[in-house]
Design a protein around this motif. Sequence first.
Motif, PDB file in Angstrom:
ATOM      1  N   UNK A   1       0.620  -1.035   0.083  1.00 20.03           N
ATOM      2  CA  UNK A   1       0.099   0.038   0.066  1.00 20.03           C
ATOM      3  C   UNK A   1       0.765   1.215   0.040  1.00 20.03           C
ATOM      4  N   UNK A   2       0.793   2.008  -1.181  1.00 18.94           N
ATOM      5  CA  UNK A   2       1.636   3.403  -1.283  1.00 18.94           C
ATOM      6  C   UNK A   2       1.492   4.501   0.006  1.00 18.94           C
ATOM      7  N   UNK A   3       0.141   4.248   0.435  1.00 20.58           N
ATOM      8  CA  UNK A   3       0.129   5.468   1.543  1.00 20.58           C
ATOM      9  C   UNK A   3       0.601   4.993   2.741  1.00 20.58           C
ATOM     10  N   UNK A   4       0.252   3.775   3.026  1.00 17.40           N
ATOM     11  CA  UNK A   4       1.032   3.075   4.374  1.00 17.40           C
ATOM     12  C   UNK A   4       2.480   3.362   4.080  1.00 17.40           C
ATOM     13  N   UNK A   5       3.227   3.166   3.067  1.00 16.04           N
ATOM     14  CA  UNK A   5       4.469   3.125   2.987  1.00 16.04           C
ATOM     15  C   UNK A   5       5.248   4.597   3.005  1.00 16.04           C
ATOM     16  N   UNK A   6       4.151   5.480   2.376  1.00 12.28           N
ATOM     17  CA  UNK A   6       4.878   6.762   2.676  1.00 12.28           C
ATOM     18  C   UNK A   6       4.614   7.119   4.093  1.00 12.28           C
ATOM     19  N   UNK A   7       3.588   6.732   4.674  1.00 11.39           N
ATOM     20  CA  UNK A   7       3.680   7.266   6.126  1.00 11.39           C
ATOM     21  C   UNK A   7       4.554   6.642   7.195  1.00 11.39           C
ATOM     22  N   UNK A   8       5.194   5.394   6.608  1.00 11.36           N
ATOM     23  CA  UNK A   8       5.888   4.636   7.381  1.00 11.36           C
ATOM     24  C   UNK A   8       7.312   5.421   7.107  1.00 11.36           C
ATOM     25  N   UNK A   9       7.639   5.773   6.009  1.00  4.64           N
ATOM     26  CA  UNK A   9       8.890   6.833   5.737  1.00  4.64           C
ATOM     27  C   UNK A   9       8.875   7.938   6.731  1.00  4.64           C
ATOM     28  N   UNK A  10       7.417   8.532   6.713  1.00  7.52           N
ATOM     29  CA  UNK A  10       7.352  10.038   7.440  1.00  7.52           C
ATOM     30  C   UNK A  10       7.730   9.409   8.847  1.00  7.52           C
ATOM     31  N   UNK A  11       7.258   8.354   9.543  1.00 10.47           N
ATOM     32  CA  UNK A  11       7.522   8.117  10.663  1.00 10.47           C
ATOM     33  C   UNK A  11       9.023   7.863  11.116  1.00 10.47           C
ATOM     34  N   UNK A  12       9.745   7.009  10.178  1.00  8.99           N
ATOM     35  CA  UNK A  12      11.002   6.661  10.182  1.00  8.99           C
ATOM     36  C   UNK A  12      11.951   7.847  10.331  1.00  8.99           C
ATOM     37  N   UNK A  13      11.540   8.892   9.365  1.00  9.50           N
ATOM     38  CA  UNK A  13      12.344  10.257   9.267  1.00  9.50           C
ATOM     39  C   UNK A  13      12.100  11.025  10.620  1.00  9.50           C
ATOM     40  N   UNK A  14      11.037  10.906  11.091  1.00  7.50           N
ATOM     41  CA  UNK A  14      10.617  11.663  12.261  1.00  7.50           C
ATOM     42  C   UNK A  14      11.295  11.187  13.502  1.00  7.50           C
ATOM     43  N   UNK A  15      11.917  10.027  13.503  1.00 10.77           N
ATOM     44  CA  UNK A  15      12.735   9.390  14.536  1.00 10.77           C
ATOM     45  C   UNK A  15      14.222   9.380  14.212  1.00 10.77           C
ATOM     46  N   UNK A  16      14.598  10.079  12.995  1.00  7.65           N
ATOM     47  CA  UNK A  16      15.845  10.134  12.748  1.00  7.65           C
ATOM     48  C   UNK A  16      16.313   8.914  11.906  1.00  7.65           C
ATOM     49  N   UNK A  17      15.341   7.914  11.407  1.00  3.19           N
ATOM     50  CA  UNK A  17      16.023   6.673  10.737  1.00  3.19           C
ATOM     51  C   UNK A  17      15.943   7.200   9.088  1.00  3.19           C
ATOM     52  N   UNK A  18      16.749   7.858   8.861  1.00  2.17           N
ATOM     53  CA  UNK A  18      16.812   8.477   7.421  1.00  2.17           C
ATOM     54  C   UNK A  18      16.795   7.437   6.245  1.00  2.17           C
ATOM     55  N   UNK A  19      17.774   6.415   6.683  1.00  2.00           N
ATOM     56  CA  UNK A  19      18.072   5.344   5.664  1.00  2.00           C
ATOM     57  C   UNK A  19      16.819   4.590   5.319  1.00  2.00           C
ATOM     58  N   UNK A  20      16.321   4.310   6.436  1.00  2.00           N
ATOM     59  CA  UNK A  20      15.032   3.355   6.439  1.00  2.00           C
ATOM     60  C   UNK A  20      13.896   4.014   5.790  1.00  2.00           C
ATOM     61  N   UNK A  21      13.830   5.549   5.923  1.00  2.00           N
ATOM     62  CA  UNK A  21      12.712   6.323   5.407  1.00  2.00           C
ATOM     63  C   UNK A  21      12.892   6.499   3.752  1.00  2.00           C
ATOM     64  N   UNK A  22      14.392   6.663   3.360  1.00  2.00           N
ATOM     65  CA  UNK A  22      14.522   6.769   1.975  1.00  2.00           C
ATOM     66  C   UNK A  22      14.212   5.157   1.509  1.00  2.00           C
ATOM     67  N   UNK A  23      14.154   4.306   2.102  1.00  2.00           N
ATOM     68  CA  UNK A  23      14.115   2.841   1.752  1.00  2.00           C
ATOM     69  C   UNK A  23      12.381   2.751   1.200  1.00  2.00           C
ATOM     70  N   UNK A  24      11.624   3.382   2.340  1.00  2.00           N
ATOM     71  CA  UNK A  24      10.152   2.955   2.316  1.00  2.00           C
ATOM     72  C   UNK A  24       9.663   3.977   1.136  1.00  2.00           C
ATOM     73  N   UNK A  25      10.292   5.219   0.783  1.00  2.00           N
ATOM     74  CA  UNK A  25       9.865   6.175  -0.191  1.00  2.00           C
ATOM     75  C   UNK A  25      10.187   5.767  -1.343  1.00  2.00           C
ATOM     76  N   UNK A  26      11.311   5.020  -1.522  1.00  2.00           N
ATOM     77  CA  UNK A  26      11.730   4.441  -2.976  1.00  2.00           C
ATOM     78  C   UNK A  26      10.965   3.352  -3.295  1.00  2.00           C
TER      79      UNK A  26
END
Length: 179
Positions: free
Chosen positions: A127-152
């Motif tokens: 689900x692209x919306x769930x993955x987008x939100x996952x990336x936002x949560x990850x970025x919000x806690x400083x997990x930028x590599x994980x956020x990048x992976x989710x958004x990609x």
Amino acid sequence: GQFSEAATRLEALAADMPTATTREQSAILGQAGSVWLHAGDLSRAHTVLSQALEFDPTDPELWIDRGDALARGGEYWDAVDDFSAALDRDHKRLDALIFRAAAYRLLLIPDLARDDIARALVIDPDNPDALMELGAVQAGVGQFDAARKSWLRVLSIAPGSRAGGAAREALQQMDLKVQ
């Protein structure tokens, strides 16, 4: 494109249906509330959706739409309550899980946001919306590599979608901060 006029007419229609069931009146008011939400009149949307819920509190769509109006107005705790009410009625509603996750993220409660996203991704792993939100949560806690992976992943699954555009923008913002 005449949203205010359409919503007003739907409200009038719901009021002028003497033989309609409460569920039918609720459905028409729900449509009016959705149109008010689309028009950006959050207060009117909330009022009309609350009326619809008085007629039929069993409809998860009404709870989600009212929660959306609340969240757009910055009332995240009340939005969480409405999304939770929707999930009480239908625990597999992806939109309610994703919206509630976003509200939790904005309330700075990433663990609860992550729990809702995990539930959503069990139901629909791509689900692209769930993955987008996952990336936002990850970025919000400083997990930028994980956020990048989710958004990609969003871009690979749904590049032309609204979520794809948001992922592209989030990646660009992340890249600007790095430079």
